[in-house]
Design an enzyme around this catalytic site. Structure first.
Site, PDB file in Angstrom:
ATOM      1  N   HIS A 156       0.810  -1.217   0.000  1.00 33.39           N
ATOM      2  CA  HIS A 156       0.000   0.000   0.000  1.00 33.39           C
ATOM      3  C   HIS A 156       0.840   1.262   0.000  1.00 33.39           C
ATOM      4  O   HIS A 156       0.338   2.342  -0.302  1.00 33.39           O
ATOM      5  CB  HIS A 156      -0.929   0.009   1.213  1.00 33.39           C
ATOM      6  CG  HIS A 156      -2.032  -0.991   1.095  1.00 33.39           C
ATOM      7  ND1 HIS A 156      -3.321  -0.659   0.740  1.00 33.39           N
ATOM      8  CD2 HIS A 156      -2.033  -2.333   1.246  1.00 33.39           C
ATOM      9  CE1 HIS A 156      -4.067  -1.746   0.700  1.00 33.39           C
ATOM     10  NE2 HIS A 156      -3.302  -2.790   0.992  1.00 33.39           N
ATOM     11  N   LYS A 270       2.348  12.959   5.510  1.00 32.81           N
ATOM     12  CA  LYS A 270       1.211  13.662   4.900  1.00 32.81           C
ATOM     13  C   LYS A 270       1.487  15.139   4.647  1.00 32.81           C
ATOM     14  O   LYS A 270       0.649  15.841   4.081  1.00 32.81           O
ATOM     15  CB  LYS A 270      -0.038  13.502   5.769  1.00 32.81           C
ATOM     16  CG  LYS A 270      -0.447  12.063   6.053  1.00 32.81           C
ATOM     17  CD  LYS A 270      -0.904  11.305   4.798  1.00 32.81           C
ATOM     18  CE  LYS A 270      -1.354   9.887   5.141  1.00 32.81           C
ATOM     19  NZ  LYS A 270      -1.715   9.110   3.931  1.00 32.81           N
ATOM     20  N   ASP A 364       3.243   9.459  -0.709  1.00 32.08           N
ATOM     21  CA  ASP A 364       2.082   8.659  -0.332  1.00 32.08           C
ATOM     22  C   ASP A 364       1.908   7.552  -1.360  1.00 32.08           C
ATOM     23  O   ASP A 364       2.076   7.793  -2.556  1.00 32.08           O
ATOM     24  CB  ASP A 364       0.821   9.552  -0.323  1.00 32.08           C
ATOM     25  CG  ASP A 364      -0.156   9.170   0.780  1.00 32.08           C
ATOM     26  OD1 ASP A 364      -0.180   7.990   1.176  1.00 32.08           O
ATOM     27  OD2 ASP A 364      -0.894  10.058   1.240  1.00 32.08           O
ATOM     28  N   LEU A 368      -6.219   7.904  -0.525  1.00 32.96           N
ATOM     29  CA  LEU A 368      -7.629   7.680  -0.817  1.00 32.96           C
ATOM     30  C   LEU A 368      -8.452   8.941  -0.668  1.00 32.96           C
ATOM     31  O   LEU A 368      -9.484   9.099  -1.323  1.00 32.96           O
ATOM     32  CB  LEU A 368      -8.177   6.598   0.122  1.00 32.96           C
ATOM     33  CG  LEU A 368      -7.510   5.232  -0.024  1.00 32.96           C
ATOM     34  CD1 LEU A 368      -8.053   4.255   1.009  1.00 32.96           C
ATOM     35  CD2 LEU A 368      -7.718   4.674  -1.428  1.00 32.96           C
ATOM     36  N   ALA A 370      -7.914  11.851  -1.720  1.00 30.13           N
ATOM     37  CA  ALA A 370      -8.017  12.554  -2.996  1.00 30.13           C
ATOM     38  C   ALA A 370      -9.203  12.016  -3.799  1.00 30.13           C
ATOM     39  O   ALA A 370      -9.973  12.773  -4.403  1.00 30.13           O
ATOM     40  CB  ALA A 370      -6.726  12.385  -3.791  1.00 30.13           C
ATOM     41  N   LYS A 371      -9.352  10.695  -3.780  1.00 31.01           N
ATOM     42  CA  LYS A 371     -10.435  10.088  -4.562  1.00 31.01           C
ATOM     43  C   LYS A 371     -11.786  10.292  -3.876  1.00 31.01           C
ATOM     44  O   LYS A 371     -12.808  10.478  -4.539  1.00 31.01           O
ATOM     45  CB  LYS A 371     -10.128   8.611  -4.792  1.00 31.01           C
ATOM     46  CG  LYS A 371      -8.851   8.417  -5.626  1.00 31.01           C
ATOM     47  CD  LYS A 371      -8.586   6.972  -6.028  1.00 31.01           C
ATOM     48  CE  LYS A 371      -7.393   6.931  -6.988  1.00 31.01           C
ATOM     49  NZ  LYS A 371      -7.042   5.562  -7.431  1.00 31.01           N
ATOM     50  N   GLU A 372     -11.764  10.262  -2.531  1.00 30.03           N
ATOM     51  CA  GLU A 372     -13.011  10.459  -1.783  1.00 30.03           C
ATOM     52  C   GLU A 372     -13.568  11.861  -2.022  1.00 30.03           C
ATOM     53  O   GLU A 372     -14.772  12.044  -2.207  1.00 30.03           O
ATOM     54  CB  GLU A 372     -12.759  10.245  -0.285  1.00 30.03           C
ATOM     55  CG  GLU A 372     -12.468   8.791   0.060  1.00 30.03           C
ATOM     56  CD  GLU A 372     -11.846   8.605   1.448  1.00 30.03           C
ATOM     57  OE1 GLU A 372     -11.750   9.588   2.205  1.00 30.03           O
ATOM     58  OE2 GLU A 372     -11.472   7.456   1.770  1.00 30.03           O
ATOM     59  N   TYR A 491      28.908 -26.748  -7.702  1.00 30.88           N
ATOM     60  CA  TYR A 491      29.606 -25.696  -6.961  1.00 30.88           C
ATOM     61  C   TYR A 491      28.848 -24.358  -7.009  1.00 30.88           C
ATOM     62  O   TYR A 491      28.188 -23.983  -6.060  1.00 30.88           O
ATOM     63  CB  TYR A 491      31.040 -25.562  -7.507  1.00 30.88           C
ATOM     64  CG  TYR A 491      31.873 -24.579  -6.723  1.00 30.88           C
ATOM     65  CD1 TYR A 491      32.369 -24.927  -5.472  1.00 30.88           C
ATOM     66  CD2 TYR A 491      32.144 -23.311  -7.214  1.00 30.88           C
ATOM     67  CE1 TYR A 491      33.118 -24.018  -4.726  1.00 30.88           C
ATOM     68  CE2 TYR A 491      32.892 -22.402  -6.479  1.00 30.88           C
ATOM     69  CZ  TYR A 491      33.377 -22.763  -5.240  1.00 30.88           C
ATOM     70  OH  TYR A 491      34.111 -21.868  -4.508  1.00 30.88           O
TER      71      TYR A 491
HETATM   72  C1  GDG Z   1      -2.231   3.722   3.241  1.00 29.71           C
HETATM   73  C2  GDG Z   1      -1.253   4.440   2.311  1.00 29.71           C
HETATM   74  C3  GDG Z   1      -2.950   4.337   0.508  1.00 29.71           C
HETATM   75  C4  GDG Z   1      -9.157   9.608   7.851  1.00 29.71           C
HETATM   76  N1  GDG Z   1      -9.698  10.256   8.882  1.00 29.71           N
HETATM   77  C5  GDG Z   1     -10.900   9.722   9.098  1.00 29.71           C
HETATM   78  C6  GDG Z   1     -11.106   8.718   8.181  1.00 29.71           C
HETATM   79  N2  GDG Z   1     -10.021   8.652   7.418  1.00 29.71           N
HETATM   80  C7  GDG Z   1      -9.876   7.748   6.291  1.00 29.71           C
HETATM   81  C8  GDG Z   1      -9.871   8.483   4.982  1.00 29.71           C
HETATM   82  C9  GDG Z   1      -9.208   7.496   4.073  1.00 29.71           C
HETATM   83  C10 GDG Z   1      -8.266   6.767   5.009  1.00 29.71           C
HETATM   84  O1  GDG Z   1      -8.668   7.086   6.328  1.00 29.71           O
HETATM   85  C11 GDG Z   1      -6.838   7.229   4.839  1.00 29.71           C
HETATM   86  O2  GDG Z   1      -6.345   6.662   3.673  1.00 29.71           O
HETATM   87  P1  GDG Z   1      -5.122   7.264   2.898  1.00 29.71           P
HETATM   88  O3  GDG Z   1      -5.062   6.648   1.577  1.00 29.71           O
HETATM   89  O4  GDG Z   1      -5.309   8.749   2.844  1.00 29.71           O
HETATM   90  O5  GDG Z   1      -3.819   7.019   3.768  1.00 29.71           O
HETATM   91  P2  GDG Z   1      -3.179   5.865   4.737  1.00 29.71           P
HETATM   92  O6  GDG Z   1      -3.977   5.662   5.945  1.00 29.71           O
HETATM   93  O7  GDG Z   1      -1.794   6.326   4.973  1.00 29.71           O
HETATM   94  O8  GDG Z   1      -3.209   4.543   3.888  1.00 29.71           O
HETATM   95  C12 GDG Z   1      -2.008   5.240   1.276  1.00 29.71           C
HETATM   96  C13 GDG Z   1      -3.814   3.541   1.454  1.00 29.71           C
HETATM   97  O9  GDG Z   1      -3.013   2.835   2.399  1.00 29.71           O
HETATM   98  C14 GDG Z   1      -4.651   2.522   0.699  1.00 29.71           C
HETATM   99  O10 GDG Z   1      -3.857   1.690  -0.081  1.00 29.71           O
HETATM  100  O11 GDG Z   1      -3.794   5.140  -0.300  1.00 29.71           O
HETATM  101  O12 GDG Z   1      -1.101   5.840   0.377  1.00 29.71           O
HETATM  102  O13 GDG Z   1      -0.397   5.291   3.054  1.00 29.71           O
HETATM  103  O14 GDG Z   1     -10.135   6.575   3.579  1.00 29.71           O
HETATM  104  O15 GDG Z   1     -11.187   8.815   4.644  1.00 29.71           O
HETATM  105  N3  GDG Z   1     -12.234   7.991   8.114  1.00 29.71           N
HETATM  106  C15 GDG Z   1     -13.200   8.254   9.013  1.00 29.71           C
HETATM  107  N4  GDG Z   1     -13.051   9.218   9.945  1.00 29.71           N
HETATM  108  C16 GDG Z   1     -11.945   9.985  10.029  1.00 29.71           C
HETATM  109  O16 GDG Z   1     -11.850  10.879  10.864  1.00 29.71           O
HETATM  110  N5  GDG Z   1     -14.330   7.547   8.981  1.00 29.71           N
END
Ligand code: GDG
Length: 722
Positions: A156, A270, A364, A368, A370-372, A491
């Site tokens: 990841h 981040k 990173d 995710l 960014a996509k959300e 060998y």
């Molecule tokens: C690793 C990789 C890769 C955050 N705060 C809350 C909350 N979140 C959720 C976000 C998002 C997730 O947590 C974070 O995902 P990211 O992708 O931003 O980053 P990592 O946690 O570092 O994840 C990363 C990922 O794995 C997947 O392969 O993209 O690069 O580092 O979904 O929305 N969710 C809720 N409350 C919060 O306060 N419910």
């Protein structure tokens, strides 16, 4: 349909709601529910004496199996190695990683324990999918236990470039264990390229453009599988949020000010300090935004037991306080900084209300958020400011991309986003949304599983396994007590790892000691059966009381005081023509060299630039196949070497010769070898003899060890305790 088994450090148990902020848990939760299967991992619990068998919970079609960790294992494996070594290093933070041998050992130990607990739960057709940097060695550990299932791995986080990765002590062992997987998934083509670069330039293996690779005696496939989100789920949440009371409160609190939203785990990857500093700069330089913009940063704390995370938290508190102290008005606070989590619905509401989504990591894997953000904009409005160092940047070219280290440029991008005309905002957002809609997390899961299912075709070779340690111990015990024992040992690649040049593979002291200890045992005889020329064998091993066989058995020296005897009636008339071809290829390939033997010729390209070498080897091979197709020769392709030798000269002939000399009764016969030429030895053995392959290539050998290191350990075991 094959059952899916997911293995990850943390698992989201069915009773847990929301909570865990890790991207992995969020992404995987639904996938298993749909297909049914097993989810295996750490329970998240610590205990003084954790059970070695997992706790099992079944919910619908999904079985959850979890293990507790001891405090010491948690410190070494999770806090120490995974999060204080791999996480910083893989995010290019060499200044932050703290290598310690004991945490590395703890990491390996926990992976071995996980494998031992998981193996009994596996069914023969299960597809096993292991997640992330905590568990890189798990696949290799499962293989050691004899698991033959297809096993895939997804990383990841970024895969660092060779220059960075080689700073990690033990990087070879880590990547070697990675190569035990049938399929390795990375987030982006850049990560994939970094991996194949390591394979080719550091591990001296091979990698093709279709993702197949060969390294550490193992073949597999690697690919880029950019992870995504539950797009529909977020879209629904955003829809739902529109009328929710919380959002009304939030919207009222903004009193018409533009909202910039950031949502990140509190993690130094981040780029949060840079983000706050750029906001400071925005306020300073573009006064018109003062009192008109609010930055809301949601940053749930994670890994608080690791010192760097505590330091980051303090730093951010200081920065937010500094900016707020400087610019706040009695009715406006510039930065709202919240160290807490919100429900997914509430987050979706924030995304939807915001003018700007800020995703500015220093590094990173994907990101995710960014996509959300994009999924939550059915209004096709809002601007995504995205770091070029997020994996997501590859797919999200319409975002405003920034270099987060450039504070001035970041501030500029905030201003650009705040002042961007509506039409441009829509054009960009529409394109981003289309792409995210087409490739959501379901697509991601499906494509990885399909690719893992498809690697099966590579079949026997990919699935080959090493012999379980207890079987090897049993065999060694049997050999220890054999009255007479005959060892036929290759060998290079069997007793010593491949060196960069043939002459650098001299035996080290422990190997010579091992030979001495073996032949000191009553009834033990050793013959080294090599493809090398006579001279190095004589020079390196000639003083030892063992038999030597050079050039695949063309030359034999049965005993130290005996003469070298050559095979008779061997046609070498083809040699000058082949030598010319080899010389041409060498001239065109810096680093390549020709090894001239009495009866054969070898073209080595181990020292050549790997891609050029591979291309020249292919050309040369085609030419030889064409020119020599009816000739009295055989073409051999080994580890970065092409060899032409007379037909009928092969290591099997040595077996005949040695056996012919034996007096009754027959000794116990053991042969060890690593490549195709040793298969000739194996095939010429009498049926009751024992063949041991070294490495993972397909072999008729009944036993198998992974590396020359393991081969020596086995022979030391045959010697027994001094
Ligand atoms: C690793 C990789 C890769 C955050 N705060 C809350 C909350 N979140 C959720 C976000 C998002 C997730 O947590 C974070 O995902 P990211 O992708 O931003 O980053 P990592 O946690 O570092 O994840 C990363 C990922 O794995 C997947 O392969 O993209 O690069 O580092 O979904 O929305 N969710 C809720 N409350 C919060 O306060 N419910």
């Amino acid at each position: 349909m094959a059952r899916l088994v997911i293995v990850s450090n943390r698992i989201a148990l069915p009773r847990e709601r929301g909570g865990a902020a890790g991207g992995l848990a969020v992404a995987m939760r639904d996938a298993l529910r749909r297909s049914g299967g097993l989810w295996f991992g750490w329970s998240g619990e610590l205990s003084d004496a954790p059970a070695s068998a997992p706790q099992i919970v079944t919910a619908g079609k999904v079985v959850y199996a979890t293990l507790d960790l001891s405090h010491a294992d948690h410190r070494a494996y999770y806090l120490g190695y995974a999060n204080s070594v791999l996480w910083p290093l893989f995010h290019y933070r060499l200044g932050l990683f703290e290598f310690r041998r004991d945490t590395f050992e703890g990491y390996l130990r926990v992976n071995a324990a996980f494998a031992a607990a998981l193996a009994p739960l596996l069914q023969p057709d299960d597809l096993v999918w292991v997640h992330d940097y905590h568990l890189i060695p798990l696949g290799a550990e499962l293989r050691k236990l004899g698991v033959q299932n297809r096993i895939g791995f997804f990383l990841h986080i970024p895969f660092p470039t060779t220059e960075v990765l080689t700073a990690l002590p033990g990087h070879e062992k880590l990547v070697e264990s990675l190569c035990a997987y049938d399929l390795i998934g990375f987030q982006t083509p850049n990560d994939l390229r970094a991996f194949t670069d390591y394979v080719v330039n550091e591990a001296r293996g091979e990698a093709a453009s279709d993702g197949t690779f060969a390294a550490f005696g193992r073949r597999g496939r690697a690919g880029a599988f950019p992870i995504s989100i539950d797009t529909d789920g977020f879209a629904r949440a955003a829809e739902h949020a529109a009328g929710a009371p919380d959002m009304k409160r939030m919207s009222e609190s903004l009193v018409g000010r533009a909202l910039i939203i950031g949502v990140d785990r509190l993690d130094y990857s981040k780029g949060l300090p840079h983000r706050f500093e750029a906001f400071d700069r925005l306020m300073e330089r573009w006064r018109e935004h003062r009192s008109r913009v609010t930055l809301m940063q949601v940053a749930p704390p994670t890994r608080g037991q690791v010192a760097q995370y505590r330091a980051l938290r303090r730093e951010l508190e200081g920065l937010a306080g500094h900016v707020n102290g400087k610019y706040a008005e009695f009715d406006w606070v510039p930065i709202r900084y919240l160290n807490r989590t919100f429900s997914r619905n509430t987050l979706a509401g924030f995304y939807r209300l915001a003018r700007i989504g800020l995703v500015t990591p220093l590094r990173d894997g994907m990101n995710l958020v960014a996509k959300e953000f994009v999924a939550c904009r059915p209004d096709e409005d809002g601007v995504l400011v995205l770091s070029e160092f997020a994996g997501a940047a590859v797919e999200m070219g319409e975002a405003l991309q920034v270099n987060p280290y450039d504070i001035e440029a970041m501030a500029q991008s905030y201003d650009d986003a705040l002042t961007m005309p509506e039409e441009e905002r829509r054009v960009r957002m529409r394109a981003l949304r289309q792409r995210i809609a087409a490739r959501d997390v379901h697509h991601w899961v499906q494509s990885f599983i399909e690719a893992l299912g498809a690697v099966h075709g590579e079949g026997a070779e990919a699935a080959t396994i090493v012999t379980p340690p207890e079987d090897l111990d049993g065999l060694a015990a049997r050999l220890r007590s054999a009255e007479r024992l005959l060892l036929l040992l290759d060998y290079d690649g069997t007793l010593v790892p491949f060196a960069r040049a043939p002459d650098l593979a001299a035996p080290d002291r422990p190997l010579r000691d091992l030979f001495t200890a073996l032949v000191a045992k009553p009834g033990v005889r050793i013959h080294v059966v090599s493809g090398r020329r006579r001279e190095p064998l004589e020079r390196w091993l000639g003083d030892l009381p063992i038999g030597l066989h050079a050039e695949h058995g063309y030359w034999s020296r049965m005993a130290p005081d005996g003469p070298w005897v050559a095979m008779q009636d061997v046609n070498v008339a083809w040699k000058p023509a082949v030598r010319r071809l080899f010389d041409q290829a060498t001239a065109a390939t810096p680093g390549a060299l020709v090894e001239e033997k009495t009866a054969s010729l070898a073209w080595h390209w181990r020292m050549a630039e790997p891609e050029l070498g591979a291309a020249r080897a292919d050309e040369l091979w085609r030419r030889l196949e064409h020119d020599l197709r009816d000739g009295p020769v055989e073409l051999l392709r080994g580890e970065k070497v092409i060899e032409v030798r007379p037909r009928g000269v092969n290591k099997g002939r040595v077996v005949e010769r040695v056996l012919a000399q034996l007096e009754a009764p027959m000794p116990t016969i053991v042969a060890m070898g690593d490549d195709g030429t040793d298969e000739d030895t194996f095939r010429a053995l009498p049926p009751e003899a024992i063949a041991i392959g070294v490495g993972y290539r397909a072999s008729v050998a009944r036993y198998r060890v992974a590396t020359p290191r393991a081969a020596r350990a086995f022979l030391a075991n045959v010697v027994g305790k001094p």
